[in-house]
Design a protein around this motif. Structure first.
Motif, PDB file in Angstrom:
ATOM      1  N   ASP A  35     -40.234  16.883   5.669  1.00  0.00           N
ATOM      2  CA  ASP A  35     -39.151  16.248   4.922  1.00  0.00           C
ATOM      3  C   ASP A  35     -38.010  15.851   5.849  1.00  0.00           C
ATOM      4  OD1 ASP A  35     -37.942  15.375   2.462  1.00  0.00           O
ATOM      5  OD2 ASP A  35     -36.630  17.139   2.590  1.00  0.00           O
ATOM      6  N   ASP A  36     -37.672  16.717   6.808  1.00  0.00           N
ATOM      7  CA  ASP A  36     -36.618  16.404   7.775  1.00  0.00           C
ATOM      8  C   ASP A  36     -36.984  15.181   8.616  1.00  0.00           C
ATOM      9  OD1 ASP A  36     -35.053  18.495   6.899  1.00  0.00           O
ATOM     10  OD2 ASP A  36     -35.691  19.864   8.506  1.00  0.00           O
ATOM     11  N   ASN A  39     -36.662  12.067   6.478  1.00  0.00           N
ATOM     12  CA  ASN A  39     -35.252  11.716   6.302  1.00  0.00           C
ATOM     13  C   ASN A  39     -34.659  11.109   7.564  1.00  0.00           C
ATOM     14  OD1 ASN A  39     -35.148  12.515   3.633  1.00  0.00           O
ATOM     15  ND2 ASN A  39     -34.509  14.594   4.134  1.00  0.00           N
ATOM     16  N   THR A  42     -36.097   7.489   7.789  1.00  0.00           N
ATOM     17  CA  THR A  42     -35.474   6.569   6.835  1.00  0.00           C
ATOM     18  C   THR A  42     -34.013   6.318   7.199  1.00  0.00           C
ATOM     19  OG1 THR A  42     -35.030   8.384   5.300  1.00  0.00           O
ATOM     20  CG2 THR A  42     -37.033   7.114   4.933  1.00  0.00           C
TER      21      THR A  42
END
Length: 63
Positions: A35-36, A39, A42
């Motif tokens: 997830d990191d 992120n 993006t």
């Protein structure tokens, strides 16, 4: 139609696997790391988009 079925099976299977992975503390850490990274990626894309948008706005006002 057959490929849509396989696609849906893959998506559902991915969600089920992620759910079980998230229950395990080590799996939770792995998902948090993924997830990191997503992120971060993006964020880089958003910054590049804003920079390009700014350059295009400056070019259109210069004409």
């Amino acid at each position: 139609m057959k490929s849509l079925l396989w696609f849906l099976i893959g998506v559902i299977g991915g969600f089920v696997a992620a759910h079980f992975l998230n229950k395990d503390p080590r799996g939770h850490e792995v998902l948090a790391a993924v997830d990191d990274r997503i992120n971060e990626f993006t964020g880089i894309l958003a910054d590049a988009f804003r920079a390009q948008e700014s350059r295009l706005a400056q070019d259109s006002t210069a004409d």
